[in-house]
Design a protein around this motif. Structure first.
Motif, PDB file in Angstrom:
ATOM      1  N   ARG A  14      87.619 -14.574  19.219  1.00 41.87           N
ATOM      2  CA  ARG A  14      89.063 -14.586  18.989  1.00 41.87           C
ATOM      3  C   ARG A  14      89.424 -15.845  18.208  1.00 41.87           C
ATOM      4  NH1 ARG A  14      93.344 -13.005  23.648  1.00 41.87           N
ATOM      5  NH2 ARG A  14      92.176 -11.091  23.257  1.00 41.87           N
ATOM      6  N   GLY A  16      92.467 -18.473  16.664  1.00 44.98           N
ATOM      7  CA  GLY A  16      93.832 -18.963  16.831  1.00 44.98           C
ATOM      8  C   GLY A  16      94.102 -20.057  15.813  1.00 44.98           C
ATOM      9  N   ASP A  17      95.364 -20.417  15.628  1.00 43.48           N
ATOM     10  CA  ASP A  17      95.688 -21.460  14.644  1.00 43.48           C
ATOM     11  C   ASP A  17      96.683 -22.454  15.208  1.00 43.48           C
ATOM     12  OD1 ASP A  17      97.885 -19.431  14.400  1.00 43.48           O
ATOM     13  OD2 ASP A  17      98.615 -20.872  12.931  1.00 43.48           O
ATOM     14  N   LYS A  18      96.537 -23.687  14.778  1.00 45.83           N
ATOM     15  CA  LYS A  18      97.538 -24.723  15.019  1.00 45.83           C
ATOM     16  C   LYS A  18      97.624 -25.534  13.750  1.00 45.83           C
ATOM     17  CE  LYS A  18      98.002 -25.314  19.843  1.00 45.83           C
ATOM     18  NZ  LYS A  18      98.288 -25.856  21.024  1.00 45.83           N
ATOM     19  N   ASN A  23      90.846 -22.317  15.279  1.00 45.18           N
ATOM     20  CA  ASN A  23      89.727 -22.345  16.233  1.00 45.18           C
ATOM     21  C   ASN A  23      89.285 -20.912  16.499  1.00 45.18           C
ATOM     22  OD1 ASN A  23      91.908 -21.839  18.382  1.00 45.18           O
ATOM     23  ND2 ASN A  23      90.042 -21.833  19.618  1.00 45.18           N
ATOM     24  N   SER A  25      86.782 -18.855  19.164  1.00 39.30           N
ATOM     25  CA  SER A  25      85.885 -18.857  20.310  1.00 39.30           C
ATOM     26  C   SER A  25      84.994 -17.625  20.226  1.00 39.30           C
ATOM     27  CB  SER A  25      86.662 -18.894  21.628  1.00 39.30           C
ATOM     28  OG  SER A  25      87.391 -17.697  21.827  1.00 39.30           O
ATOM     29  N   TRP A  27      81.945 -15.445  22.336  1.00 43.86           N
ATOM     30  CA  TRP A  27      81.464 -15.248  23.711  1.00 43.86           C
ATOM     31  C   TRP A  27      80.345 -14.220  23.731  1.00 43.86           C
ATOM     32  CZ3 TRP A  27      84.131 -18.449  27.009  1.00 43.86           C
ATOM     33  CH2 TRP A  27      85.380 -18.927  26.553  1.00 43.86           C
ATOM     34  N   MET A  63      80.870 -23.886  26.262  1.00 39.47           N
ATOM     35  CA  MET A  63      81.336 -23.481  27.603  1.00 39.47           C
ATOM     36  C   MET A  63      80.161 -22.756  28.265  1.00 39.47           C
ATOM     37  SD  MET A  63      84.636 -24.376  27.925  1.00 39.47           S
ATOM     38  CE  MET A  63      85.601 -23.235  28.925  1.00 39.47           C
ATOM     39  N   LEU A  66      80.532 -20.087  31.041  1.00 41.68           N
ATOM     40  CA  LEU A  66      81.174 -18.820  30.654  1.00 41.68           C
ATOM     41  C   LEU A  66      80.489 -18.178  29.445  1.00 41.68           C
ATOM     42  CD1 LEU A  66      84.956 -19.740  31.135  1.00 41.68           C
ATOM     43  CD2 LEU A  66      83.438 -18.561  32.711  1.00 41.68           C
ATOM     44  N   ASN A  70      83.211 -22.714  21.265  1.00 40.35           N
ATOM     45  CA  ASN A  70      84.514 -22.828  20.606  1.00 40.35           C
ATOM     46  C   ASN A  70      84.362 -23.672  19.349  1.00 40.35           C
ATOM     47  OD1 ASN A  70      87.322 -22.385  20.431  1.00 40.35           O
ATOM     48  ND2 ASN A  70      87.727 -24.437  21.215  1.00 40.35           N
TER      49      ASN A  70
ATOM     50  N   THR B 259      88.658 -10.318  28.472  1.00 40.71           N
ATOM     51  CA  THR B 259      90.015 -10.545  27.931  1.00 40.71           C
ATOM     52  C   THR B 259      90.516 -11.928  28.348  1.00 40.71           C
ATOM     53  OG1 THR B 259      91.270  -9.585  29.803  1.00 40.71           O
ATOM     54  CG2 THR B 259      90.555  -8.067  28.080  1.00 40.71           C
ATOM     55  N   LYS B 261      88.601 -14.608  29.078  1.00 42.06           N
ATOM     56  CA  LYS B 261      87.868 -15.677  28.388  1.00 42.06           C
ATOM     57  C   LYS B 261      88.374 -15.859  26.956  1.00 42.06           C
ATOM     58  CE  LYS B 261      83.577 -14.306  29.315  1.00 42.06           C
ATOM     59  NZ  LYS B 261      82.099 -14.350  29.381  1.00 42.06           N
ATOM     60  N   GLU B 262      88.612 -14.748  26.251  1.00 42.88           N
ATOM     61  CA  GLU B 262      89.111 -14.900  24.871  1.00 42.88           C
ATOM     62  C   GLU B 262      90.437 -15.655  24.856  1.00 42.88           C
ATOM     63  OE1 GLU B 262      89.252 -11.662  22.145  1.00 42.88           O
ATOM     64  OE2 GLU B 262      87.182 -11.040  22.519  1.00 42.88           O
ATOM     65  N   GLN B 263      91.293 -15.364  25.834  1.00 45.16           N
ATOM     66  CA  GLN B 263      92.594 -16.031  25.852  1.00 45.16           C
ATOM     67  C   GLN B 263      92.485 -17.469  26.362  1.00 45.16           C
ATOM     68  OE1 GLN B 263      94.905 -14.921  24.222  1.00 45.16           O
ATOM     69  NE2 GLN B 263      96.566 -16.310  24.740  1.00 45.16           N
ATOM     70  N   LEU B 264      91.464 -17.731  27.175  1.00 42.57           N
ATOM     71  CA  LEU B 264      91.266 -19.078  27.736  1.00 42.57           C
ATOM     72  C   LEU B 264      91.239 -20.144  26.632  1.00 42.57           C
ATOM     73  CD1 LEU B 264      90.432 -20.947  30.165  1.00 42.57           C
ATOM     74  CD2 LEU B 264      88.061 -20.329  29.643  1.00 42.57           C
ATOM     75  N   LEU B 265      90.566 -19.821  25.516  1.00 53.76           N
ATOM     76  CA  LEU B 265      90.441 -20.836  24.462  1.00 53.76           C
ATOM     77  C   LEU B 265      91.303 -20.512  23.241  1.00 53.76           C
ATOM     78  CD1 LEU B 265      86.677 -21.859  24.583  1.00 53.76           C
ATOM     79  CD2 LEU B 265      88.641 -22.812  25.786  1.00 53.76           C
ATOM     80  N   TYR B 266      92.247 -19.586  23.399  1.00 57.18           N
ATOM     81  CA  TYR B 266      93.120 -19.251  22.265  1.00 57.18           C
ATOM     82  C   TYR B 266      93.986 -20.470  21.890  1.00 57.18           C
ATOM     83  CZ  TYR B 266      96.645 -16.897  19.441  1.00 57.18           C
ATOM     84  OH  TYR B 266      97.488 -16.531  18.418  1.00 57.18           O
ATOM     85  N   GLU B 267      93.867 -20.896  20.660  1.00 60.54           N
ATOM     86  CA  GLU B 267      94.604 -22.069  20.165  1.00 60.54           C
ATOM     87  C   GLU B 267      94.288 -23.334  20.960  1.00 60.54           C
ATOM     88  OE1 GLU B 267      98.731 -20.942  19.860  1.00 60.54           O
ATOM     89  OE2 GLU B 267      98.382 -19.749  18.052  1.00 60.54           O
ATOM     90  N   VAL B 268      93.076 -23.370  21.523  1.00 58.45           N
ATOM     91  CA  VAL B 268      92.618 -24.569  22.231  1.00 58.45           C
ATOM     92  C   VAL B 268      91.557 -25.241  21.362  1.00 58.45           C
ATOM     93  CG1 VAL B 268      91.314 -25.378  24.240  1.00 58.45           C
ATOM     94  CG2 VAL B 268      93.112 -23.656  24.521  1.00 58.45           C
ATOM     95  N   PRO B 271      88.229 -27.994  25.008  1.00 56.07           N
ATOM     96  CA  PRO B 271      88.591 -27.338  26.280  1.00 56.07           C
ATOM     97  C   PRO B 271      88.802 -28.337  27.418  1.00 56.07           C
ATOM     98  CG  PRO B 271      86.662 -26.298  25.279  1.00 56.07           C
ATOM     99  CD  PRO B 271      86.916 -27.548  24.504  1.00 56.07           C
ATOM    100  N   PHE B 283      89.903 -27.322  30.997  1.00 59.02           N
ATOM    101  CA  PHE B 283      89.464 -25.952  31.256  1.00 59.02           C
ATOM    102  C   PHE B 283      87.930 -25.849  31.298  1.00 59.02           C
ATOM    103  CE2 PHE B 283      93.492 -24.521  28.703  1.00 59.02           C
ATOM    104  CZ  PHE B 283      94.304 -24.912  29.768  1.00 59.02           C
ATOM    105  N   VAL B 286      86.197 -23.969  34.357  1.00 56.97           N
ATOM    106  CA  VAL B 286      86.885 -22.767  34.826  1.00 56.97           C
ATOM    107  C   VAL B 286      85.889 -21.645  35.129  1.00 56.97           C
ATOM    108  CG1 VAL B 286      88.400 -20.893  34.033  1.00 56.97           C
ATOM    109  CG2 VAL B 286      89.082 -23.287  33.720  1.00 56.97           C
TER     110      VAL B 286
END
Lengths: 105, 446
Positions: A14, A16-18, A23, A25, A27, A63, A66, A70, B259, B261-268, B271, B283, B286
Motif C-alpha cells: 500500500r 501513501g503520501d505526505k 511511503n 509498505s 507485506w 517490521m 509482522l 516500509n 487489511t 497491516k496495510e493501514q498500520l503503515l499508511y502515510e507512516v 514506525p 507502532f 504492534v
C-alpha cells in the motif's frame, strides 16, 4: 516447480503520501517468504530500479514481527500533490510499480 | 448500560466519503462515538477559499447531508458525534447543525464548535517552512489561511461540557478518536503508552474503509467480498488501549490481519516515531491477531513524549489545473497519439509561448510512471492527456483550445475531446510553539 515470480506473487503493498514524500509498505502473505523479501527488496534495489522516478533518498524500515517492510521515498512525487502534473499525483500506484519487480526464489 | 469497552465508529475517512455506510453505523452500530474525518491539507485551503467568497461558508460541503442522515439515529442511540467538518468555519458548521437538529425535532441537542486552530495571524512573509528551505514570501502565491494541528486538549473541554456533537477544524486525525478515549477512560495526558495505543486506534480508523477492505482488493490475490457494499469500521477499545477492529456483520468488505497491516503503515514513515500533537507513537511492537470473522485484535503499541512544537499547514491560492484529452484507437494508434503529443507541445511552447508547468501523457502506454524505466505497453487504445498548471486562466483556456483543435488539425482518427479546469491550492508546513495557541469552545443548544 520453480517459476519466474514477481514480488506481487508473494506480497501485498500500500502506498501513501505526505507532501513530496511517498511511503510504500510491502507485506509477505506467508511468513516463510519474508526472509526472501527482506533479502531481495532492499532500498538500494528500489532506487536503482526506478532512478528517474525515485530521485531522493530511499529508507527502509523493517517490521519483522509482522513480516513487512516500509519504504520511505523522499522527493518522489514531483513536488507533491500540490504541484505534480502526474495523473496519479499522490503516487498511489507506486505500490504496484514495486510489486512488479521480479524476485528470484 | 454500557460496558468498559468504548465503541468508536468512523463515518467518513475523507471529505467526499460515502454517506450510506455512516447511516448504517449510526443506526445499528451501538456506538458510543461516531467520528467523521473529512479534512486533508488541501481540503482546508479550499475551505478558506469558500469562506472568503461567502463568510457563512467554509465548512464541509456534505455537512448538511451527513447531519441529516445520522443526527436522529445518534440521538436515539446515545451516540456522540466528533468531526473536523468545520474545516475553516466550525462556528457556522455548528450553527447549521443546530438548525438541522431543530428541523428534526431534536430539541436540547448540544452542539459545540472548537476554535483556535486558525493561526493565519501568526504567519508572516518571513515564516520559514519546516520540511524544505524557503519562507512564505518565496512562494509567490496569495496565502488563503493557516491552521495548526490541535490535539486532544482542544476537544476534551467540549466533551467534558457534555456536548452531543463536537465540530472542529484542523485537529490531528487520530486525536478525533483519541479524545473520547482520554475523556471516558480518564487517561493522563502524559500516559504516553495509553496515548500511543489510542493513537493507533485512531490511525487505523481515520481513513474509514481503508481498514475494512477499501483500497485493498486485487482480484485473484486479495479478494474482498461485496466491495460495493463495504462497511465503515468499528473499534472496540479496552481501558488498556488494546482494541478490536471490526464492522457490521451484514456489510460488505472484510477486516483481516492484512487489511489492518496495510493501514498500520499508511502515510507512516518511521514506525517507531509517528508524531502527533499528543504523543510520539511507536507502532514497532504492534501485534495483530484474527479473533473472529472480520475481527482483528490490535495490541502492543507504545508511545513517548509528545513533540515540543506544533505543525501548521499554510494554504495558498494555486490558480488552476487544466486538463484536456483526445483518444486514438486501432492500427498505429500509438504513433498517431505520439504525433498528436508532438504537435500539441510545439503549438503550446513555440507558437503560443505558454509559461507554467506543462505535461503531456499517453494514457494506455505509460502515463502514471512515465519517469520510471518501465517498458511501455503496445495498446491499441491510447489517450493523449495534456495538463497545465497556471495562475493565469487565459493560459489554461489556450491550452484547452489547442487540444480540442486536434480533432480537425491533428493526426487521423482522433476523437473524444474532453477538457476541464480545476481550481488549485498549494500548501506548505511550518512549526510554531505550543504557547502561541489557545483553543476554545462554545456550546449551542438546539
Amino acid at each position: 516447480m520453480s517459476q519466474p515470480r514477481r514480488i506481487h506473487d508473494i506480497a501485498h503493498a500500500r502506498a501513501g503520501d505526505k507532501g513530496n514524500t511517498s511511503n510504500v509498505s510491502v507485506w509477505a502473505y506467508d511468513p516463510k517468504d519474508y526472509p526472501l523479501l527482506k533479502q531481495q527488496l532492499t532500498a538500494d534495489r528500489i532506487k536503482k530500479a526506478f532512478p528517474k522516478l525515485f530521485t531522493g533518498a530511499v529508507t527502509r524500515y523493517e517490521m519483522d514481527d509482522l513480516h513487512g517492510l516500509n519504504f520511505v521515498l523522499l522527493d518522489a512525487l514531483e513536488g507533491g500533490v500540490n504541484t505534480s502534473l502526474n495523473l496519479d499525483s499522490h503516487g498511489k500506484s507506486f505500490s504496484y510499480l514495486i510489486l512488479g519487480l521480479p524476485i528470484e526464489a | 448500560m454500557r460496558s468498559d469497552t468504548i465503541r468508536l465508529g468512523c463515518g467518513a475517512g475523507f471529505s467526499s466519503d460515502r454517506l450510506g455506510p455512516a447511516v448504517d453505523l449510526a443506526q445499528r452500530g451501538a456506538l458510543d462515538y461516531l467520528v467523521f474525518e473529512c479534512l486533508g491539507e488541501r481540503t482546508m485551503a479550499f475551505g478558506h477559499r469558500d469562506r472568503m467568497l461567502d463568510p457563512a461558508r467554509g465548512y464541509n460541503p456534505q455537512l448538511r447531508a451527513r447531519m441529516r442522515g445520522v443526527l436522529a439515529h445518534c440521538h436515539a442511540n446515545g451516540t456522540k458525534i466528533i468531526t473536523n467538518m468545520g474545516v475553516a468555519n466550525p462556528r457556522a458548521a455548528a450553527l447549521l447543525t443546530v438548525d438541522i437538529a431543530r428541523e428534526l425535532g431534536l430539541s436540547g441537542l448540544r452542539v459545540a464548535c472548537v476554535e483556535g486552530d486558525d493561526v493565519t495571524h501568526l504567519i508572516g512573509p518571513d515564516t520559514e517552512f519546516m520540511d524544505h528551505p524557503g519562507a512564505v514570501k518565496d512562494v509567490g502565491l496569495r496565502m488563503v489561511g493557516a491552521n495548526v494541528y490541535l490535539g486532544v486538549e482542544a476537544l476534551l473541554p467540549a466533551l467534558q461540557a457534555g456536548a452531543d456533537v463536537v465540530i472542529a477544524g484542523r485537529i490531528a486525525d487520530p486525536a478525533l478518536f483519541l479524545s473520547p478515549l482520554v475523556h471516558r477512560f480518564g487517561w493522563a495526558l502524559d500516559d504516553w503508552t495509553a496515548l500511543g495505543r489510542g493513537t493507533l486506534a485512531g490511525h487505523l480508523m481515520e481513513c474509514g474503509m481503508q481498514v475494512t477492505g477499501g483500497y485493498f482488493a486485487d482480484p485473484g490475490f486479495k479478494d474482498v467480498p461485496r466491495l460495493a457494499d463495504c462497511g465503515f469500521p468499528i473499534a472496540e477499545v479496552q481501558p488498556d488501549g488494546s482494541f478490536v477492529i471490526t464492522k457490521l456483520d451484514d456489510t460488505g468488505g472484510c477486516v483481516t490481519p492484512a487489511t489492518v497491516k496495510e493501514q498500520l503503515l499508511y502515510e507512516v514513515h518511521d514506525p517507531a516515531a509517528y508524531l502527533t500533537p499528543d504523543v510520539t507513537a511507536n507502532f514497532r511492537g504492534v501485534s495483530v491477531a484474527e479473533v473472529g470473522r472480520d475481527r482483528v485484535r490490535v495490541s502492543g503499541a507504545d508511545g513517548s513524549a509528545r513533540p515540543d512544537k506544533l505543525k501548521v499547514t499554510i494554504g495558498f491560492d494555486g490558480g488552476f489545473l487544466g486538463e484536456g484529452g483526445v483518444s486514438y484507437a486501432g492500427p498505429n494508434a500509438r504513433a498517431r497519439a505520439e504525433l498528436a503529443a508532438d504537435v500539441v507541445r510545439e503549438r503550446l511552447t513555440r507558437i503560443n509561448q505558454l509559461g507554467g508547468d506543462l505535461r503531456v501523457d499517453l494514457i494506455g502506454l505509460n502515463s502514471l510512471h512515465q519517469t520510471a524505466e518501465v517498458p511501455m505497453s503496445d495498446s491499441a487504445d491510447v489517450r493523449l492527456h495534456v495538463a497545465l498548471r497556471s495562475t493565469d486562466r487565459d493560459d489554461i483556456d489556450t491550452m484547452l483550445w489547442e487540444v480540442e483543435s486536434l480533432l480537425c488539425c491533428g493526426p487521423a482518427g482522433g476523437g473524444g475531446y474532453r477538457g476541464q479546469v480545476t481550481p488549485c491550492v498549494v500548501t506548505h508546513s511550518a512549526l510554531i510553539a505550543r504557547d502561541q495557541v489557545s483553543p476554545s469552545f462554545e456550546v449551542f443548544v438546539a
